[in-house]
Design a protein around this motif. Structure first.
Motif, short mmCIF file in Angstrom:
data_model
loop_
_atom_site.label_atom_id
_atom_site.label_comp_id
_atom_site.label_asym_id
_atom_site.label_seq_id
_atom_site.Cartn_x
_atom_site.Cartn_y
_atom_site.Cartn_z
N ALA A 143 -23.85 39.24 32.07
CA ALA A 143 -24.79 40.27 32.56
C ALA A 143 -26.16 40.11 31.92
O ALA A 143 -27.19 40.24 32.59
CB ALA A 143 -24.23 41.66 32.28
N ASN A 203 -26.79 49.65 34.31
CA ASN A 203 -25.35 49.39 34.24
C ASN A 203 -24.97 48.79 32.89
O ASN A 203 -23.94 49.14 32.30
CB ASN A 203 -24.95 48.46 35.38
N ILE A 205 -29.66 39.49 33.90
CA ILE A 205 -30.82 40.37 33.73
C ILE A 205 -32.04 39.57 33.28
O ILE A 205 -33.16 39.77 33.78
CB ILE A 205 -30.50 41.49 32.74
N THR A 213 -26.73 50.26 42.76
CA THR A 213 -27.65 49.13 42.73
C THR A 213 -27.47 48.23 43.95
O THR A 213 -28.45 47.81 44.59
CB THR A 213 -27.44 48.31 41.45
N PHE A 262 -29.07 46.80 37.27
CA PHE A 262 -28.20 46.07 36.34
C PHE A 262 -28.51 46.41 34.90
O PHE A 262 -27.62 46.41 34.04
CB PHE A 262 -28.34 44.56 36.56
N PHE A 274 -23.44 50.44 39.22
CA PHE A 274 -23.37 49.12 39.86
C PHE A 274 -23.35 49.25 41.38
O PHE A 274 -24.05 48.52 42.10
CB PHE A 274 -22.13 48.37 39.37
#
Length: 435
Positions: free
Chosen positions: A25, A77, A29, A137, A74, A134
């Motif tokens: 993740a 999240n 990002i 998004t 994200f 999530f």
């Protein structure tokens, strides 16, 4: 999740998989955060500005908004998942939650803590919020994607059917239409279609158009899931959050593009409180108007000259060609019958034909482009088609003799003419001082 309903103990499997997911993740990002540099390179530096039309600009702008929507979602999240993992780690080591026998608080404070959610409930709530962030998004990404399709269709109708090029080149109109379409796709204006269904040919046509819009814009991808969120929660809260979310992504994108794309963008600097006296009338010298100061990965955008300090007895003037110039050139060439000027069949007349074509072409370019130095207009210049060796931009190049100019500061102004729905407008191309 299944393991959340089991008793948490030291024998449970440690959340190593979540640590790996955090690394992934974080990489995603970071990639989203730096992706705008890649898109800038792709659209502005690798792709010539001269080819920018409404479709390319909208795709460029929409790509920015999409990446910002994903980055914000994200990021949120990841924050929720980080808190969830921290709570999970504490419960992993101390599965029995708070030991109230050792808690040195008075009766009322202890009772207050006992009525709050325990460790399992808090973990479950955080997990739900993380999953929801999530999902939202992804839904908002679909909303932006479908909005791009709708905006592209609107601009196609305005440009190709109605010929309203002046409108699609207006920044305020573009941003206002983008905001309205985003809110439309989000469902802000659903109250307009709450009227009872009526019969008749008019309403049948309306139903057919709505179905085309429903499937053509990609609304069917997320409409039902969005209604699930709206009908099972507070509708006003979701719409308010969604509006703020999308407008924030839009604002960030406008700001980032405005830093390097000079046409039709709002570069709003919230943290710069400096005020230049009468700044709207003060010309700001930009190094990107001088060829010798440009790097290999920069653009002229409108055009420029060879240097700020001219050592030659001529001025090298380069004007970048934009797609909107085609509309005016077509108008001029039609009036000169240049587009219907057929080549002769006889070889003996081909030289005269080429000379006449060249003369008419120069005439059309001189009507498109206007050059002034210190207020004096230079007419009947010889323009050549040119692709710049540094920036790869296509445009027009001419040389102006300046050996008769006195030593000192001079100013060159260039203009281009554009034709919008029958009207011809003269606008600045670039203005730059030199010595």
């Amino acid at each position: 999740m299944e393991k959340q309903h089991l008793k948490i103990s030291n024998k449970n499997y440690a959340p190593v998989s979540w640590q790996l997911e955090f690394l992934i993740a974080g990489g995603i990002i970071f990639s989203l955060y730096t992706s705008t540099d890649y898109f800038k390179h792709l659209f502005l530096l690798k792709y010539p500005i001269s080819n920018f039309d409404y479709a390319q600009v909208l795709l460029f702008f929409g790509t920015y908004v999409l990446t910002r929507v994903l980055l914000i979602g994200f990021g949120l999240n990841l924050i929720l998942r980080t808190v969830w993992l921290a709570y999970y780690a504490i419960s992993y080591w101390y599965p029995d939650d708070v030991n109230y026998e050792k808690l040195k608080l008075n009766f009322y404070q202890k009772k207050h803590h006992q009525t709050q959610a325990n460790a399992k409930e808090r973990l479950l709530i955080l997990d739900k919020w993380a999953n929801l962030s999530f999902s939202i998004t992804i839904i908002f990404t679909f909303i932006v994607f479908s909005s791009i399709i709708v905006l592209l269709f609107i601009q196609f109708i305005l440009a190709e059917v109605l010929g309203a090029y002046w409108l699609i080149n207006n920044a305020i109109f573009n941003y206002a239409s983008a905001i309205i379409v985003l809110l439309l796709q989000l469902g802000i204006f659903d109250f307009i279609i709450k009227k009872k269904h009526q019969r008749g040919a008019f309403f049948k046509i309306g139903d057919i158009l709505y179905k085309i819009y429903y499937y053509g814009s990609g609304l069917f991808f997320y409409r039902r899931e969005l209604l699930v969120l709206r009908t099972n929660g507070k509708n006003w809260l979701l719409l308010s959050f969604g509006t703020g979310y999308l407008l924030l992504a839009l604002f960030i994108s406008i700001n980032q593009i405005g830093e390097f794309y000079e046409a039709g963008t709002f570069n709003v600097n919230l943290f710069d409180d400096r005020i230049t006296f009468n700044e709207s009338k003060n010309y700001i010298i930009d190094y990107r108007t001088y060829e010798d100061q440009l790097g290999m990965e920069e653009v002229f955008f409108n055009g420029g000259i060879q240097s700020q300090y001219i050592k030659d007895n001529y001025l090298k003037v380069f004007v970048v060609h934009h797609r909107k110039h085609d509309w005016y050139l077509k108008y001029v060439r039609d009036s000169l019958n240049l587009t219907t000027y057929n080549p002769p069949k006889s070889d003996s007349l081909r030289k005269l034909y080429n000379e006449e074509r060249a003369r008419l072409d120069q005439q059309s370019l001189n009507r498109l482009l206007k050059v002034e130095i210190d207020g004096h207009e230079y007419k009947n210049l010889n323009w050549d088609r040119y692709k710049h060796f540094k920036t790869k931009e296509q445009g027009y190049l001419t040389y102006i003799m300046i050996d008769t100019l006195k030593k000192g500061r001079h100013q060159i102004n260039t203009y281009t003419r554009n034709r919008y729905t029958g009207d011809v407008k003269l606008s600045y191309s670039f203005s730059v001082p030199f010595l």
